[in-house]
Scaffold this motif. Structure first.
Motif, short mmCIF file in Angstrom:
data_model
loop_
_atom_site.label_atom_id
_atom_site.label_comp_id
_atom_site.label_asym_id
_atom_site.label_seq_id
_atom_site.Cartn_x
_atom_site.Cartn_y
_atom_site.Cartn_z
N UNK A 135 0.85 -1.21 -0.11
CA UNK A 135 -0.02 -0.01 0.13
C UNK A 135 0.92 1.43 0.04
N UNK A 136 1.99 1.20 0.73
CA UNK A 136 2.71 2.27 0.90
C UNK A 136 3.61 2.56 -0.46
N UNK A 165 2.66 1.88 -3.39
CA UNK A 165 1.75 2.36 -4.36
C UNK A 165 1.51 3.83 -4.14
N UNK A 166 1.21 4.25 -2.80
CA UNK A 166 1.08 5.72 -2.40
C UNK A 166 2.22 6.37 -3.01
N UNK A 181 2.27 7.01 -6.61
CA UNK A 181 1.51 7.74 -7.14
C UNK A 181 2.00 9.35 -6.96
N UNK A 209 -1.62 8.35 8.22
CA UNK A 209 -2.11 6.94 7.85
C UNK A 209 -1.31 5.95 8.19
N UNK A 210 0.17 6.11 8.27
CA UNK A 210 0.77 5.19 8.33
C UNK A 210 2.17 5.72 9.59
N UNK A 252 -4.35 4.85 -1.51
CA UNK A 252 -3.50 3.84 -1.54
C UNK A 252 -2.66 3.58 -0.32
N UNK A 253 -2.47 4.66 0.34
CA UNK A 253 -1.55 4.43 1.65
C UNK A 253 -2.34 3.94 2.71
N UNK A 254 -3.91 4.07 2.55
CA UNK A 254 -4.87 3.53 3.56
C UNK A 254 -5.38 2.17 3.32
N UNK A 255 -5.13 1.74 1.90
CA UNK A 255 -5.52 0.69 1.53
C UNK A 255 -7.23 0.80 1.14
#
Lengths: 253, 311
Positions: free
Chosen positions: A3-4, A6-7, A10, A93-94, B109-112
């Motif tokens: 997920x990270x 991909x983020x 982007x 978010x993370x 994306x970061x949060x899925x």
């Protein structure tokens, strides 16, 4: 982690940062190739002819000049987060900051690699037809040119990660870019020629990169090819570690 | 405020939060509680330490001492922080060259979360038309809406919004008010809204936490703040006689800018009776409910005047 990644990817593809820098990197690589082929054979330069493997290696190493751009791109990718505070939603978010920096390092290295590939393609697109038109035979494998080009890709990707570490350290984009370029354009070249410290040049990031690509532009001894590669990897890991430790230990602005 | 059940789902607890920058105590032993199902105003002048406090609760800044928890754990310990807490720290967290939709997709994306979530929240905040435009061209009001959209991505049960009304037009403030009330009243979410202007949130909040110079000034219901401190506005042509007449009531009398006085410590009825008995002429006698903003300014200008909530 996916997920990270991909983020972070982007983040790179949704802003117009890359194109100007990429064109600049490709132009510099092309210039290096053109200047070396065009000037070859000029009397009094002492450069071996185009048929000499050392000359061919030096031409093939032109793509590695993109490290000057990839280090800046690495700096921009991280400092733009602090500048525009996108670091805030990112770390909200993370909260596991180490994971975020790891993802950022992977994507930054990937962007650096893409820069390297673009520059290798450009230099090949100029070198291959030009040398064949001149009737110069090039043995890419036996003369070690493939090794040089792979080395160039590695150098450009690693320097992007170095930029990430520098960016985390300074946070301020302008200060980070000026410091990095001053180091690469002024400090390292000075170290390479000043008698007493000259021997230390081979251990610096630029010296390790020069050893890896075999681009012998300096008057001092470099490490063997593979040692230069390992040392450069070490520098990359050191700057990634710097980015990690500073990110987990300092407040997010 | 009881802290024995700090682990209530959605409850925010600040406990002795302190942040020292060099020699300066930006936040100084701050403790307060924010309950789910209510809108709480987090008030204080600019530089009072509001954003720093929120950053500590959100784990972006490390507290020098003290703790901030959400649902009983620190932010970093939340299992799904992006789906539990939505936060906006000033409406500036955008890359200007990125479109609104792409900005949200980066964080989807970061949060899925699926990408369609970006379009959902854009519609919620009324930015569907502007989805493909770069944030560079956004007005402050549009940035506020996009910031709120970012906070809402994970459909969080706790919302921390830093100055969300800043830059909104009156229509936008009314819209925000309705949205926040809905979150608290219908959904039972926790909503903490910071502001340096009391009137901005006055009609929205149930409770307030007021700080100044990093310290807690008041925590409680807004209505109690009025009752406890706003006083009674009295206008009289013979102020000296009025003071004498009110002396037995042990009230505090302060001059107001318009020539009237604010009387704290007695009801309008008691003041009126005392004045009438002493034959003091009155031109005005009213409960000072409209002086909430004055009360706020007075409280925050002088942090030593700590006021206990009567609730």
């Amino acid at each position: 982690m996916i997920a990270l990644l991909r983020s972070e990817w982007r983040k790179v593809t949704t802003i117009k940062l890359g194109w100007g820098m990429l064109l600049g990197a490709m132009a510099l690589a092309a210039l290096g190739v053109v200047a070396q082929i065009a000037s070859n054979g000029t009397p009094g330069t002492g450069v071996p002819p185009l048929s000499d493997p050392e000359t061919q290696k030096s031409i093939a190493a032109s793509a590695s000049s993109a490290y000057l751009f990839s280090v800046v791109v690495g700096i921009i990718l991280i400092t733009t987060e602090f500048r525009h505070f996108t670091s805030r939603p990112t770390f909200l978010l993370e909260p596991r900051r180490g994971l975020v920096i790891a993802a950022k390092a992977v994507i930054t290295a990937g962007v650096g690699l893409l820069y390297g590939i673009a520059c290798v393609v450009v230099s090949l697109a100029i070198t291959v037809p030009w040398l064949s038109a001149k009737g110069v035979h090039v043995d890419w494998v036996a003369n070690g040119l493939v090794v040089v080009m792979v080395g160039a890709l590695f150098v450009v990707a690693i320097f992007a990660v170095v930029g990430l570490g520098v960016g985390v350290l300074f946070r301020n984009q302008v200060a980070a870019v000026i410091s990095a370029l001053t180091y690469l354009f002024v400090v390292e070249p000075l170290v390479a020629i000043v008698p007493v410290v000259r021997e230390g040049y081979r251990y610096l990031p630029g010296g390790a990169a020069a050893a890896l690509t075999g681009a012998a532009r300096v008057q001092t001894t470099l490490l063997p090819n593979w040692q230069g590669g390992l040392l450069l990897l070490g520098w990359g890991l050191l700057f990634a570690f710097l980015g990690w430790i500073l990110t987990v230990s300092r407040d997010i602005p | 405020m009881s802290t024995d059940s700090a682990a209530v789902e959605g409850r925010i607890v600040a406990s002795g939060l302190t942040k020292v920058f060099g020699q300066i105590k930006a936040v100084d032993g701050l403790s307060f509680t924010v309950e789910p199902g209510s809108v709480t105003g987090f008030l204080g002048p600019n530089g009072a330490g509001k954003t720093t406090t929120l950053r500590m609760i959100l784990g972006l800044a490390a507290a020098t001492s003290g703790t901030g928890t959400i649902s009983g754990v620190t932010y970093a310990q939340l299992p799904h922080p992006g789906r539990t807490v939505g936060a906006v720290l000033e409406a500036t967290s955008f890359h200007p060259g990125r479109s609104a939709r792409n900005h949200l997709r980066v964080f989807c994306a970061a949060a899925g979360l699926p990408d369609k979530r970006a379009d959902e929240v854009l519609e919620w905040v009324g930015l569907t038309q502007a989805a493909t435009y770069s944030v560079r061209g956004f007005s402050l009001g549009m940035r506020q809406r996009l910031a709120l959209a970012t906070a809402l991505l994970g459909n969080p049960r706790v919302l921390l919004l830093d100055e969300p009304a800043n830059g909104l037009d009156p229509e936008g403030i009314a819209w925000l008010r309705g949205l926040l009330r809905h979150f608290a009243d219908v959904d039972g979410r926790t909503v903490l809204v910071s502001s340096h202007v009391l009137s901005e949130v006055e009609q929205t909040v149930d409770r307030v936490v007021i700080i100044a110079k990093g310290r807690l000034i008041y925590e409680g219901r807004l209505a109690d703040l009025e009752g406890a401190s706003a006083g009674v506005v009295v206008r009289s042509p013979t102020l000296d006689q009025l003071r004498a007449a009110l002396a037995p009531l042990h009230v505090t009398i302060t001059s107001r800018l318009d020539g009237s006085v604010a009387v704290v410590g007695a009801t309008p009825e008691a003041i009126g009776r005392a004045a009438w008995e002493a034959r003091v002429e009155l031109h005005e006698l009213r409960a000072g409910s409209s002086s909430l903003e004055e009360t706020f300014l007075r409280l925050t200008a002088d942090p030593t005047g700590t006021l206990e909530a009567s609730a």
